[in-house]
Design a protein around this motif. Structure first.
Motif, mmCIF file in Angstrom:
data_model
loop_
_atom_site.group_PDB
_atom_site.id
_atom_site.type_symbol
_atom_site.label_atom_id
_atom_site.label_comp_id
_atom_site.label_asym_id
_atom_site.label_seq_id
_atom_site.Cartn_x
_atom_site.Cartn_y
_atom_site.Cartn_z
ATOM 1 N N GLY A 1 0.816 -1.210 0.000
ATOM 2 C CA GLY A 1 0.000 0.000 0.000
ATOM 3 C C GLY A 1 0.845 1.254 0.000
ATOM 4 O O GLY A 1 0.473 2.269 -0.574
ATOM 5 N N ALA A 2 2.010 1.164 0.686
ATOM 6 C CA ALA A 2 2.842 2.361 0.813
ATOM 7 C C ALA A 2 3.969 2.377 -0.217
ATOM 8 O O ALA A 2 4.828 3.238 -0.164
ATOM 9 N N ARG A 3 3.955 1.419 -1.139
ATOM 10 C CA ARG A 3 5.153 1.271 -1.978
ATOM 11 C C ARG A 3 5.436 2.514 -2.822
ATOM 12 O O ARG A 3 6.582 2.914 -2.975
ATOM 13 N N TYR A 4 4.380 3.121 -3.349
ATOM 14 C CA TYR A 4 4.626 4.308 -4.172
ATOM 15 C C TYR A 4 5.232 5.424 -3.330
ATOM 16 O O TYR A 4 6.126 6.134 -3.770
ATOM 17 N N GLY A 5 4.715 5.545 -2.123
ATOM 18 C CA GLY A 5 5.260 6.552 -1.223
ATOM 19 C C GLY A 5 6.723 6.285 -0.935
ATOM 20 O O GLY A 5 7.554 7.192 -0.936
ATOM 21 N N LEU A 6 7.048 5.013 -0.701
ATOM 22 C CA LEU A 6 8.434 4.661 -0.397
ATOM 23 C C LEU A 6 9.347 4.949 -1.586
ATOM 24 O O LEU A 6 10.427 5.519 -1.430
ATOM 25 N N ILE A 7 8.900 4.559 -2.757
ATOM 26 C CA ILE A 7 9.724 4.793 -3.944
ATOM 27 C C ILE A 7 9.927 6.289 -4.151
ATOM 28 O O ILE A 7 11.033 6.783 -4.356
ATOM 29 N N SER A 8 8.819 7.005 -4.048
ATOM 30 C CA SER A 8 8.887 8.446 -4.253
ATOM 31 C C SER A 8 9.810 9.097 -3.226
ATOM 32 O O SER A 8 10.671 9.916 -3.569
ATOM 33 N N ALA A 9 9.669 8.700 -1.970
ATOM 34 C CA ALA A 9 10.515 9.259 -0.915
ATOM 35 C C ALA A 9 11.981 8.949 -1.193
ATOM 36 O O ALA A 9 12.865 9.792 -1.004
ATOM 37 N N ALA A 10 12.245 7.728 -1.657
ATOM 38 C CA ALA A 10 13.621 7.349 -1.935
ATOM 39 C C ALA A 10 14.217 8.232 -3.020
ATOM 40 O O ALA A 10 15.344 8.718 -2.891
ATOM 41 N N PHE A 11 13.463 8.473 -4.074
ATOM 42 C CA PHE A 11 14.008 9.283 -5.156
ATOM 43 C C PHE A 11 14.190 10.739 -4.753
ATOM 44 O O PHE A 11 15.163 11.381 -5.123
ATOM 45 N N VAL A 12 13.230 11.229 -3.988
ATOM 46 C CA VAL A 12 13.360 12.617 -3.533
ATOM 47 C C VAL A 12 14.598 12.756 -2.646
ATOM 48 O O VAL A 12 15.410 13.680 -2.808
#
Ligand SMILES: Nc1ncnc2c1ncn2[C@@H]1O[C@H](COP(=O)(O)OP(=O)(O)O)[C@@H](O)[C@H]1O
Ligand SMILES: [Mg+2]
Lengths: 669, 373
Positions: free
Chosen positions: A308-319
């Motif tokens: 559920g949080a994967r997009y958030g995690l990916i996005s946070a990682a790239f930012v």
């Protein structure tokens, strides 16, 4: 039915433009032009600069030498053959920079400025400049010089366009290793930050711990300070004179260790916001389903929470990755001998005045930033669709052991963040670390240090205020034009592209691009160079995208039928804009302005190339004072930025609440 | 058909249509949303665009409003060619389904929005706003914000705002479909009443046939981007020009049949029809409305007469004012019929499930449409 099924031939009906249409397009063109001049052209200037090399081309010059009488002339001979005969300059010697000079007398070993021998020089091509004294010559005619003048003749380098700089860059192991270093610290910092932020966000969203508000507040503090401030705190704690130095067991804080710790500090809030948003949109019912299937909480975590949080995690990682790899202040303060890309740009430009190589490193730094940006945009789109499908929000249930663990996690992170700030505050107030620990305000007497003094602080305040006002006006108006102008598709798409671009451009790169573009004497905008205006422009541009997205989100929530209604009532759009659109979007407008303000106060990377003596800035002063060894005053100036931003934030919260309160009447259903 | 030649002079005598849409097409990329729309609307008329969702009603309305222009064709309003005029230079007021009231302005400010900025004195504007508020029956609500009003009240404010500037044309895009059924029926009458009082030429888009039938002077039935039929509500209902109209407006029994010398043949039954212009032996769809099927008193079974059918009642539903009755007939084969019988008739003739009776399908009510057109 017998009606024809294809469009009859002819041209599509196009509405005549009314005054509104013209004004709207005019506005969009104006702001588009702004972005073009403040972003596209400088980047283009930088990119083309990275392909330019300077060198002396001896084949383009010919000499004639007279006898002692000065009347009988020898045969013309090219500079190249003179050099070949002498073996004076190697190819490497002939490489140069934009302001290189080569004295022609070096090619004549018997030259004496007292001799009656005369010399003639001509360029064989139009593009072969040389200097006589300070006068630039660009002529293919023979010119005659007596020997006294001849010693003041210098050849100027010619430009070649090619991959030469890149070849040089990639064959220089010292420079090349910076790529590795940059990637190394960015990856490590990203893993650490995302891990810590996930735990923290998890505690805030999925546990029943106390003091959530306080924890959240502390976690947001790093946003209010320049990224280099943790570096100063770390030096105080673990530096050469640090009282916790022993804890490092011989490791040095100057280098990757310091950079990573500092990076975790300043990227933490950014990662936290993204992950927290992702976690907050979880659906209670999925968890109930998992529970009814008697899944263990461990399995639920991996099969429900993480996906559920994967997009958030990916996005946070790239930012996070982008923030670290493009950051300049922190490695500058605490990097020691450890070179990273952003530092290389600075060194090439400020240290060695090798602008072309600076441009090459910038392009190299652009690659990971642009890459991360593109991935992040893709992921964001998916996240949005997830968000619109949301349903019942998750309600955490108390669980003593788990809550205890989460509380501890938050406590440690909060202690780390608040601790760094506290150390800086202490450093600013202590008289003479570590010998005299009594408190004083003498470190705040900035006028007695180099770096710009209190004037730098006032400049920063001015920059922040101007950026907040001008930036918000430009960004919001631009977003309005993108969202609410009908027709003019291609123009709007182009505008949108320009508005998104700044997010992908590291500050260092933008700053350097500005030097190339605005410092060019041929540029009519050259007068901006060295002024406060260029600092405002670069800062607005640097932080354009987030503001633009905030404005778009707010505008999208406004009924699309307002504009048709207004024009049916024959009212100009700006009346609607001023009376309805802006008031309704006021919360978003305030958000944009505080964002611009805070970032203008803390930014270093773009402005470090652009400030002049009378536009020194507080954030740059921190850097320079630290550079000069005035670490305590640097910390004090950093804290000034912190107080200012904290006050601005409080004011913003207050204003937002008041505005919402005053307008509640129409917001309430 | 209409004469293609029209006087260009702005002399608008009563016979000239107020709004004249001529051969309008609209394409969104490859997709053609409007095909060859030609339509005249007269001054003071209340016209409804009626059709299923996605048939192009809003697209046509937006072309008239100058919000999203037609790709081909011309539109004239009051003798003036407005085909390429931007919205601000046309003369209309518009109300959307969403009301589009400005949330941060009071009701008064909303209504006054089009009046301000025109050089009118404040007092005059105030008086006009009060007059409009009274007109839409909300004289006390001027100082409230839109969010404090009910949906129906908001829609009336949107209407007041649209007519405040005395537009020559009033455009309504599904103005009632966001409201609940009771309010909707009530507002129908109010809007119609208001329109009659003001005499403003009005176009209303709706997908609700009841709304169109009860409000419109004329209905424009649309389907897949074409106009199927234009006519008064009774014309549309009684003489649908196409099978689509017959089917979309009201209810109808559709039976595949063959046309033969002024009659349709279904199974063994031959039913005379008023339909004309059909080829003998051609495949047609016969259509008859449930309420046009008349039950006859007992005693007709044995005496076959034209357009009489012997039927058996299979089931009945009571729908308040009438019985919806399902019938089968040996001569029709498998095809069932639906008829609406009044309570009186049902009582008088003893109609009940399983009963046999004779029904009449009056020739002029038996419609037929060529198939595959
Ligand atoms: N801006 C647009 N772009 C592409 N297709 C559109 C656009 N607006 C409407 N359409 C299409 O045109 C058709 C007619 O739409 P519309 O006029 O809104 O129908 P309705 O009769 O329900 O009001 C629909 O199929 C719709 O998908
Ligand atoms: Mg519609």
């Amino acid at each position: 039915m017998a009606e024809t099924s294809t469009l009859p031939a002819g041209r599509a009906v196009k509405l005549k433009l009314d005054r509104d249409g013209i004004v709207k397009r005019g506005f969009m063109a104006l702001i588009g032009l702004y972005l073009f001049a403040a972003l596209a052209l400088p980047l283009y200037a930088m990119l083309s600069k990275s392909f330019v090399t300077y060198g002396f081309d001896l084949t383009r010059y010919e000499f004639q030498v007279s006898d002692e009488s000065g009347t009988v002339w020898g045969d013309p001979v090219s500079a190249a053959s003179l050099n070949d005969a002498l073996g004076k300059f190697s190819d490497a010697d002939l490489a140069s920079s934009s302001d290189g000079r080569l004295a022609v007398t070096d090619l004549f070993p018997d030259f004496s400025f007292k001799s009656p021998v005369k010399y003639r020089l001509r360029s064989t091509t139009a593009d072969a400049p040389y200097l006589v004294g300070l006068d630039l010559q660009r002529t293919t005619d023979w010119q005659e010089f007596d020997s006294n003048t001849f010693r003041r003749v210098n050849l100027r380098p010619v430009t070649t366009v090619g991959l030469q700089n890149y070849v040089e860059y990639f064959s220089n192991p010292a420079l090349f290793s910076s790529i590795e270093n940059s990637l190394f610290i960015s990856v490590i910092s990203t893993v650490l930050t995302v891990g810590l932020a996930f735990g923290f966000a998890y505690a805030l969203n999925r546990s029943c711990i106390a003091f959530k508000g306080t924890f959240r507040l502390i976690a947001m503090m790093p946003i209010l300070v320049p990224s280099l401030l943790p570096g100063i705190a770390l030096i105080y704690l673990f530096g050469n004179q640090g009282f916790l130095k022993g804890l490092l067991m011989g490791q040095s804080i100057y280098g990757p260790l310091g950079i990573v710790i500092g990076s975790v500090f300043f990227t933490f809030p950014h990662a936290l916001i993204i992950i927290s948003t992702a976690l907050s949109i979880a659906d209670q019912r999925q968890y109930e389903a998992a529970e009814s299937l008697r899944a263990s909480s461990w399995r639920t975590f991996w099969t429900v929470t993480i996906p559920g949080a994967r997009y958030g995690l990916i996005s946070a990682a790239f930012v996070t990755f982008t923030l670290v790899i493009t950051d300049f202040g922190l490695p500058k303060v605490i990097g020691g001998q450890y070179n990273v890309l952003a530092i290389d740009i600075y060194k090439q430009v400020i240290g060695q005045q090798n602008f072309e190589m600076g441009a090459v490193v910038s392009v190299v730094l652009l690659i990971p930033a642009v890459f991360a940006f593109i991935i992040d945009r893709q992921v964001q789109k998916k996240q949005v669709s997830l968000l619109s499908a949301r349903s019942v929000p998750y309600q955490p249930k108390p669980n003593r052991r788990f809550d205890m663990l989460m509380f501890l996690w938050c406590l440690i992170v909060a202690f780390f963040i608040a601790g760094i700030i506290a150390v800086c505050q202490m450093a600013a107030l202590v008289k003479f670390w570590p010998y005299d620990l009594s408190l004083s305000l003498k470190n705040y007497a900035f006028n007695r240090m180099d770096g710009g003094g209190w004037a730098a602080y006032w400049n920063s305040l001015q920059l922040a205020a101007m950026t907040a006002v001008a930036g918000t006006a430009i960004i919001f108006t631009g977003a309005y034009m993108v969202e609410k102008v009908d027709g003019f598709r291609a123009g709007r798409a182009l505008f949108q592209f320009f508005a998104m671009l700044p997010m992908a451009i590291p500050g260092m790169v933008l700053g350097l691009a500005y030097i190339f573009f605005f410092n060019d004497p041929a540029n009519p905008l050259n007068f901006l160079y060295g002024t406060m205006a260029i600092l405002v422009i670069s800062t607005v541009t640097h932080f354009y995208t987030v503001g633009h997205l905030t404005a778009l989100t707010a505008l999208k929530q406004i009924d699309a039928e307002f504009e048709p209604v207004a024009s049916s009532l024959r009212q100009p759009f700006w009346r609607l804009f001023a009376r309805v659109t802006v008031p309704v979007c006021l919360p978003a407008i305030l958000d944009i302005s505080i964002y611009m303000f805070v970032n203008a106060m803390t930014t270093v990377s773009a402005v470090v190339f652009l400030y002049s003596t009378h536009t020194a800035l507080a954030s740059v002063a921190v850097l320079n004072m630290d550079d000069a060894g005035d670490i305590a005053p640097a910390a004090a100036m950093g804290m000034m930025i912190f107080y200012t931003n904290a006050a601005a934030r409080i004011l913003h919260a207050f204003a937002s609440r008041r505005i919402l309160g005053r307008t509640q009447a129409w917001r309430a259903r | 058909m209409m004469n293609a030649l029209t006087a260009d002079a702005p002399r608008a005598d009563a016979a000239d249509p107020y709004l004249k849409i001529d051969s309008c097409w609209k394409a969104f990329g490859e997709f053609v949303a409007l095909r060859d729309i030609t339509l005249d609307i007269h001054k003071g008329e209340f016209v409804c665009f009626l059709g299923p969702s996605g048939c192009g009603k809003t697209t046509l309305l937006r072309a008239i409003a100058g919000l999203d222009p037609q790709t081909r064709g011309t539109i004239r309003q009051g003798g003036r060619d407005i085909s390429a005029l931007p919205a601000s230079q046309r003369d209309y007021g518009i109300v959307f389904q969403s009301y589009a009231l400005f949330p941060n302005l009071t009701v008064e400010r909303n209504i006054a929005f089009g009046l301000e900025n025109t050089g009118r004195p404040k007092a005059e504007i105030g008086a006009r706003v009060a007059e409009l508020l009274a007109l839409v029956g909300l004289p006390e609500q001027g100082r409230k914000y839109p969010a404090q009003l009910s949906g129906g009240q908001q829609q009336r404010i949107a209407l007041a705002r649209a007519i405040a500037i005395n537009p020559g044309l009033l455009l309504l895009d599904e103005p009632l479909s966001a409201l609940d059924a009771k309010v909707r029926v009530h507002l129908r009458h109010e809007i119609k009443e208001l329109q009659r009082k003001l005499g403003v030429t009005t176009i209303m888009v709706t997908h609700d046939q009841e709304e169109a039938l009860s409000m419109a002077d004329r209905i424009v039935v649309m389907n897949h981007g074409v106009i199927e039929q234009v006519g008064t509500p009774t014309e549309i209902y009684r003489d649908p020009a196409t099978l689509f109209v017959a089917d979309f407006i009201g209810e109808t029994n559709k039976i595949e049949s063959v046309f033969d010398k002024g009659a349709v043949r279904v199974g063994q039954a031959v039913l005379a029809t008023g339909a004309k212009g059909l080829a003998d032996g051609g495949a047609v769809t016969m259509a008859v409305r449930p309420e046009d099927i008349l039950p006859l008193a007992a005693g007709h079974e044995a005496r076959p007469a034209p357009n009489h059918l012997n039927v058996t009642v299979t089931s009945m539903e009571f729908l308040g004012s009438y019985w919806r009755t399902h019938l089968t007939s040996d001569s029709l084969g498998e095809t069932p019929l639906v008829a609406n019988f009044s309570m009186n008739a049902v009582r008088r003739l003893g109609i009940e499930p399983g009963a046999a009776l004779t029904v009449e399908l009056p020739a002029e009510r038996v419609l037929a449409f060529a198939r595959g057109a």
